[in-house]
Design an enzyme around this catalytic site. Structure first.
Site, PDB file in Angstrom:
ATOM      1  N   GLU A   1       0.845  -1.164   0.108  1.00 33.59           N
ATOM      2  CA  GLU A   1      -0.113   0.013  -0.049  1.00 33.59           C
ATOM      3  C   GLU A   1       0.765   1.229  -0.058  1.00 33.59           C
ATOM      4  O   GLU A   1       0.513   2.282  -0.480  1.00 33.59           O
ATOM      5  CB  GLU A   1      -1.057  -0.054   1.305  1.00 33.59           C
ATOM      6  CG  GLU A   1      -2.058  -1.296   1.169  1.00 33.59           C
ATOM      7  CD  GLU A   1      -2.802  -1.260   2.169  1.00 33.59           C
ATOM      8  OE1 GLU A   1      -2.244  -1.448   3.293  1.00 33.59           O
ATOM      9  OE2 GLU A   1      -4.233  -0.940   2.196  1.00 33.59           O
TER      10      GLU A   1
ATOM     11  N   GLU B   1      -3.877  -9.671   3.551  1.00 30.57           N
ATOM     12  CA  GLU B   1      -4.481  -9.299   4.553  1.00 30.57           C
ATOM     13  C   GLU B   1      -5.654 -10.182   4.873  1.00 30.57           C
ATOM     14  O   GLU B   1      -6.106 -10.613   6.312  1.00 30.57           O
ATOM     15  CB  GLU B   1      -5.145  -7.810   4.577  1.00 30.57           C
ATOM     16  CG  GLU B   1      -3.992  -6.714   4.919  1.00 30.57           C
ATOM     17  CD  GLU B   1      -3.586  -6.237   3.688  1.00 30.57           C
ATOM     18  OE1 GLU B   1      -3.646  -7.128   2.493  1.00 30.57           O
ATOM     19  OE2 GLU B   1      -2.874  -5.221   3.566  1.00 30.57           O
TER      20      GLU B   1
HETATM   21  N1  3HC Z   1       4.103  -7.830  11.570  1.00 29.83           N
HETATM   22  C1  3HC Z   1       5.050  -8.043  12.751  1.00 29.83           C
HETATM   23  N2  3HC Z   1       5.781  -9.098  12.744  1.00 29.83           N
HETATM   24  C2  3HC Z   1       5.894  -9.776  11.578  1.00 29.83           C
HETATM   25  C3  3HC Z   1       5.236  -9.220  10.509  1.00 29.83           C
HETATM   26  C4  3HC Z   1       4.384  -8.190  10.507  1.00 29.83           C
HETATM   27  N3  3HC Z   1       3.649  -7.702   9.396  1.00 29.83           N
HETATM   28  N4  3HC Z   1       5.818 -10.065   9.401  1.00 29.83           N
HETATM   29  C5  3HC Z   1       6.358 -11.039   9.764  1.00 29.83           C
HETATM   30  N5  3HC Z   1       6.701 -10.756  11.350  1.00 29.83           N
HETATM   31  C6  3HC Z   1       7.581 -11.504  12.187  1.00 29.83           C
HETATM   32  C7  3HC Z   1       7.443 -12.720  12.329  1.00 29.83           C
HETATM   33  O1  3HC Z   1       6.331 -13.098  13.415  1.00 29.83           O
HETATM   34  C8  3HC Z   1       8.710 -13.524  12.721  1.00 29.83           C
HETATM   35  O2  3HC Z   1       8.941 -13.082  14.032  1.00 29.83           O
HETATM   36  P1  3HC Z   1       9.877 -13.926  15.010  1.00 29.83           P
HETATM   37  O3  3HC Z   1      11.103 -14.132  14.370  1.00 29.83           O
HETATM   38  O4  3HC Z   1      10.069 -13.286  16.453  1.00 29.83           O
HETATM   39  O5  3HC Z   1       9.220 -15.522  15.187  1.00 29.83           O
HETATM   40  C9  3HC Z   1       9.669 -12.691  11.859  1.00 29.83           C
HETATM   41  O6  3HC Z   1       9.010 -11.609  11.467  1.00 29.83           O
HETATM   42  C10 3HC Z   1      10.194 -13.293  10.582  1.00 29.83           C
HETATM   43  O7  3HC Z   1       9.039 -13.659   9.772  1.00 29.83           O
HETATM   44  P2  3HC Z   1       8.846 -15.276   9.431  1.00 29.83           P
HETATM   45  O8  3HC Z   1       9.361 -16.182  10.159  1.00 29.83           O
HETATM   46  O9  3HC Z   1       7.411 -15.389   8.695  1.00 29.83           O
HETATM   47  O10 3HC Z   1       9.897 -15.034   8.058  1.00 29.83           O
HETATM   48  P3  3HC Z   1       9.940 -15.352   6.471  1.00 29.83           P
HETATM   49  O11 3HC Z   1      11.261 -14.953   5.932  1.00 29.83           O
HETATM   50  O12 3HC Z   1       9.543 -17.012   6.539  1.00 29.83           O
HETATM   51  O13 3HC Z   1       8.572 -14.896   5.920  1.00 29.83           O
HETATM   52  C11 3HC Z   1       7.324 -12.785   5.340  1.00 29.83           C
HETATM   53  C12 3HC Z   1       8.707 -13.466   5.750  1.00 29.83           C
HETATM   54  C13 3HC Z   1       6.768 -13.526   3.771  1.00 29.83           C
HETATM   55  C14 3HC Z   1       7.188 -11.319   5.246  1.00 29.83           C
HETATM   56  C15 3HC Z   1       6.191 -13.611   6.352  1.00 29.83           C
HETATM   57  O14 3HC Z   1       6.503 -13.084   7.485  1.00 29.83           O
HETATM   58  C16 3HC Z   1       4.853 -12.642   6.100  1.00 29.83           C
HETATM   59  O15 3HC Z   1       4.124 -13.499   5.306  1.00 29.83           O
HETATM   60  N6  3HC Z   1       4.445 -12.087   6.911  1.00 29.83           N
HETATM   61  C17 3HC Z   1       3.306 -11.373   7.004  1.00 29.83           C
HETATM   62  C18 3HC Z   1       2.648 -10.617   5.843  1.00 29.83           C
HETATM   63  C19 3HC Z   1       1.458  -9.870   6.151  1.00 29.83           C
HETATM   64  O16 3HC Z   1       0.413 -10.655   6.298  1.00 29.83           O
HETATM   65  N7  3HC Z   1       1.276  -8.528   5.744  1.00 29.83           N
HETATM   66  C20 3HC Z   1       0.040  -8.035   6.007  1.00 29.83           C
HETATM   67  C21 3HC Z   1      -0.112  -7.586   7.462  1.00 29.83           C
HETATM   68  S1  3HC Z   1      -1.675  -6.630   7.762  1.00 29.83           S
HETATM   69  C22 3HC Z   1      -1.485  -5.161   6.930  1.00 29.83           C
HETATM   70  O17 3HC Z   1      -0.509  -4.908   6.394  1.00 29.83           O
HETATM   71  C23 3HC Z   1      -2.652  -4.480   7.212  1.00 29.83           C
HETATM   72  C24 3HC Z   1      -2.665  -3.196   6.358  1.00 29.83           C
HETATM   73  O18 3HC Z   1      -3.590  -3.481   5.063  1.00 29.83           O
HETATM   74  C25 3HC Z   1      -3.257  -1.851   7.118  1.00 29.83           C
END
Ligand code: 3HC
Ligand code: NAI
Length: 705
Positions: free
Chosen positions: A110, A130
């Site tokens: 975004e 999301e």
């Molecule tokens: N917020 C906070 N922590 C997050 C995070 C996030 N968005 N995304 C990942 N983390 C943390 C994980 O909990 C993990 O923490 P830990 O080491 O303490 O366990 C660390 O980051 C590493 O994450 P992964 O183990 O998942 O690492 P990968 O390299 O396998 O994957 C990734 C990375 C593809 C970025 C994956 O973490 C992921 O898919 N994250 C979520 C992405 C997501 O869903 N984003 C949308 C959020 S909602 C949003 O943005 C709302 C908006 O529209 C207003």
């Protein structure tokens, strides 16, 4: 470049006329309040400095920005909001370029869509996931993505939560330019300077008109009907469609206001809490004491003993992860069958057009079939999947002990047997561990890693490493009858049997369980797995069963007729001509009636709610016992087991999270009420009682761990 401001999650530095704004908030540059403040301040600084001609947004480390900070959800909102930050980027009178070299997900995309130009490097991953957290893109994603990508493609991206690679993102209209290499700052500066040289104007996504609104709205109606069917019970997918409708029908600012209102509804929904719990729980499960204490052993080759249902599935899983696999069977005919079981999976993929013949041949070239244990002398990791019989397994492990090199990891896929006893059959119990896969093993995500008394920490760490390589979700379990999953399953299955004898039909029970969000009810699962498997287990346990415990015989009556479920076209349901979906069977209802009479039970009616109260109370209570006894490390391990291996609805976050949502005092009160009918079965778990007394919930144990 000029000096960066240190100690900040957002730093700015000058490179000629370009202000380079770097988000540096490890591990994934999530948009927490400090990052939002930093971005807003950087945008203000860019406007205030007349010598800045353009802004470059870049992420430090592996990600651009992986989205909003998920840990902030459910807490009081802190300004500035992300939509405000995005607005300040889009409003900029100086061109803003975003360079994407890794995850640009959710709020991260975004932000990028609010910039005026986007360039992607080969490792970029773009998406609006999301929906997987029970949310919708809440910072203009639902309004800007349709303008950049078209309504249908944008809606599909948001409904699927899929990630797009750089090329696909460019084709979809999300990025303007692809760049080579792995240095985002260099690639971003090259593009920004090129734009400056061309005097390129600011280009605001919000100003793009949506083409053919009438056709777009018709597409959305179709997607809505499809989505309502596909995502039964999920809240946010239909809200996403509503937002996109607003994008088509309303001016940008009004669309943004609609998006915010619906985003807040999603944020406040229990489904969001359940899905976010599942997200973190799936990452927490790998944090076990042994993995912290020891490094995994290296492994490059895998052997599987047994080529039946599980052996073949495990072999496919290991081949898919790129390992060479040696399969050992009893004799020539069995290994031929084992190989055929493996080949069948790939032949199916080729038939569906999902694999080429060449790729199939390449995978199978890594497979070796054998009838001799001596072929295992160099292998690093062995997984045994022979008959569920302690003596047979002990004999196999003695053979492994004889031939395998020192340090080889020796694992068993047993469902119920005592792994300490299997380990004791070898001279090296420190190398023996349980790896409990689920059927079909190449598809199901759950892998219970069962830790016997004498296993060494590095073997446990190796098992977790293997899970990662095989893309499984690992859960650490202690040794007991059924480990975490099957032990709890046995108890709530029993509750279902009692409900059936007390008056609910198997069809009513299955319907109530589906209504709760499971894909299938317990009697459908029995028919799918084959009733004979449970029947054999019941016979084996008959001698040790507490004679005072209530025992429902309906399933035995059905098995005695040779009705084993789908494979015999008849079980609790009828499957005429091999149908996949069963039909209710009046003869089964007659058997149930006869059994009620034999047991002297006067049937009474149960609502779906009555059914689920009992079903869930049994599941949660045994879940609490499993945690209490240390079989599961934390309640979240139980949650992940059920979501990944037993079809528990992810949006409820798992049984223990569900119990927290309902309130533990209510769950305990239910158990105490049911205990008035059957105190032997309905014994409140000491952990549940203790937590209620202390006014705590299961999640307090997750946080304390
Ligand atoms: N917020 C906070 N922590 C997050 C995070 C996030 N968005 N995304 C990942 N983390 C943390 C994980 O909990 C993990 O923490 P830990 O080491 O303490 O366990 C660390 O980051 C590493 O994450 P992964 O183990 O998942 O690492 P990968 O390299 O396998 O994957 C990734 C990375 C593809 C970025 C994956 O973490 C992921 O898919 N994250 C979520 C992405 C997501 O869903 N984003 C949308 C959020 S909602 C949003 O943005 C709302 C908006 O529209 C207003
Ligand atoms: P299966 O009967 O399909 O396969 C067992 C295979 O082991 C047969 O091909 C047999 O020839 C082979 N075998 C027997 N003795 C052997 C020996 N001494 N050496 C080499 N091969 C030998 O059984 P399935 O279903 O694959 O189960 C295997 C194991 O996996 C059991 O321990 C079972 O409890 C466990 N398991 C089964 C699950 C399921 O859903 N079927 C799920 C999880 C675990």
């Amino acid at each position: 470049m000029g000096a960066a401001i240190p100690d900040s999650v957002v730093t700015t530095a000058r490179a000629g006329a370009v202000l380079v704004v770097t988000v540096d908030n490890p591990p994934v540059n999530a948009l927490g309040v400090a990052v939002r403040q930093g971005l807003a301040a950087a945008m203000a600084a860019a406007q205030a400095d007349a010598s800045v001609a353009a802004v470059l947004l870049v992420g430090a480390g592996k990600a651009f920005i992986a989205g909003a900070d998920i840990r902030e959800f459910g807490k009081p909102a802190m300004p500035p909001s992300l939509p405000e930050v995005c607005r300040s980027i889009e409003d900029s009178p100086k061109p803003v370029v975003a360079v994407l070299h890794g995850a640009a997900l959710g709020g991260g995309l975004e932000v990028a869509m609010s910039a005026h130009y986007r360039v992607a490097l080969p490792a970029a991953k773009l998406g609006l996931p999301e929906v997987t957290l029970g949310l919708l893109p809440g910072s203009g994603g639902t309004q800007r993505a349709p303008r950049l990508m078209g309504v249908k493609a944008a809606t599909e991206l948001m409904l699927s939560g899929k990630h797009l690679g750089a090329k696909a993102a460019q084709q979809a209209g999300l990025v303007d330019r692809l760049a080579e290499g792995a240095d985002p700052v260099a690639a971003g500066l090259a593009y920004a300077n090129e734009l400056l040289a061309q005097n390129a104007p600011v280009r605001r996504t919000r100003d793009i008109a949506i083409a053919d609104p009438a056709a777009a709205l018709a597409d959305l109606e179709l997607l809505k009907a499809e989505t309502a069917k596909k995502t039964r019970g999920l809240f946010s997918p239909l809200k996403i469609i509503e937002c996109v409708q607003a994008a088509v029908q309303l001016p940008f600012d009004e669309g943004m206001a609609r998006e915010r209102a619906l985003f807040v509804e999603c944020l406040d929904s229990p489904q969001r809490a359940g899905l976010v719990h599942a997200f973190f729980a799936e990452r927490e499960v790998a944090k076990v004491p042994e993995a912290k204490a020891a490094a995994p052993r290296a492994f490059a080759s895998i052997a599987v003993i047994g080529g039946g249902t599980m052996g073949a599935g495990i072999t496919v899983s290991a081949l898919d992860a790129g390992y060479p696999v040696t399969m050992v069977e009893r004799d020539a005919a069995s290994i031929a069958r084992g190989r055929a079981n493996v080949e069948k999976v790939y032949t199916g993929l080729v038939a569906k057009g999902r694999m080429t013949e060449e790729a199939k041949a390449a995978v199978l070239a890594r497979y070796t079939g054998s009838t001799s244990y001596d072929d295992l002398k160099d292998v690093d990791l062995v997984i045994e999947a022979v008959f569920e019989d302690l003596e047979v397994k002990k004999a196999v492990f003695q053979e492994l002990d004889r031939v395998c090199k020192p340090g080889a990891v020796l694992a068993t896929n047993t469902s119920y047997l005592d792994i300490d006893a299997i380990a004791a059959a070898t001279s090296r119990p420190q190398d023996v561990i349980g790896l409990h896969f689920f059927s079909p093993a190449n598809i199901m995500k759950l892998l219970e890693i069962v830790v016997p008394a004498k296993v060494s920490a590095d073997v446990v760490a190796t098992a977790f490493e293997l899970a990662k390589k095989l893309k499984k979700v690992p859960v650490r379990a202690g040794v007991c009858d059924g480990f975490i999953g099957n032990r709890i399953l046995a108890v709530y299955k029993q509750a279902a049997d009692y409900l059936m004898e007390d008056g609910a039909s198997p069809y009513e029970i299955d319907e109530a369980v589906r209504g709760f969000g499971f894909a299938m009810g317990p009697f459908q699962v029995t028919d799918l797995a084959g009733g004979d498997i449970g029947w054999a287990t019941r016979k084996r346990r008959a001698a040790t069963r507490d004679p005072k415990a209530r025992y429902v015989q309906v399933a035995d009556r059905i098995c005695e007729r040779g009705w084993f479920g789908q494979k015999t076209q008849r079980g609790f349901y009828l499957y005429p001509q091999g149908a996949r979906v069963g039909q209710p069977d009046p003869e089964v209802l007659a058997i149930v009636d006869a059994e009620r009479q034999r047991a002297g039970v006067v049937p009474r009616p149960f609502t779906a709610d009555d059914i689920m109260r009992r079903y869930m109370a049994a599941m949660v209570n045994e879940g609490a016992n499993v945690v209490h006894e240390g079989i599961a490390l934390r309640p979240l391990d139980v949650d992940v087991t059920f979501i990944s291996g037993y079809g528990f609805p992810r949006f409820r976050g798992g049984p223990m999270k569900w119990a927290d949502t309902v309130g533990l005092p209510k769950v305990l009160a239910d158990i105490e009420e049911f205990a008035k009918e059957d105190a032997l079965f309905w014994k409140p778990s000491p952990l549940l009682v203790k937590l209620v007394q202390e006014g705590r919930n299961f999640d307090s144990l997750n946080r304390a761990a």
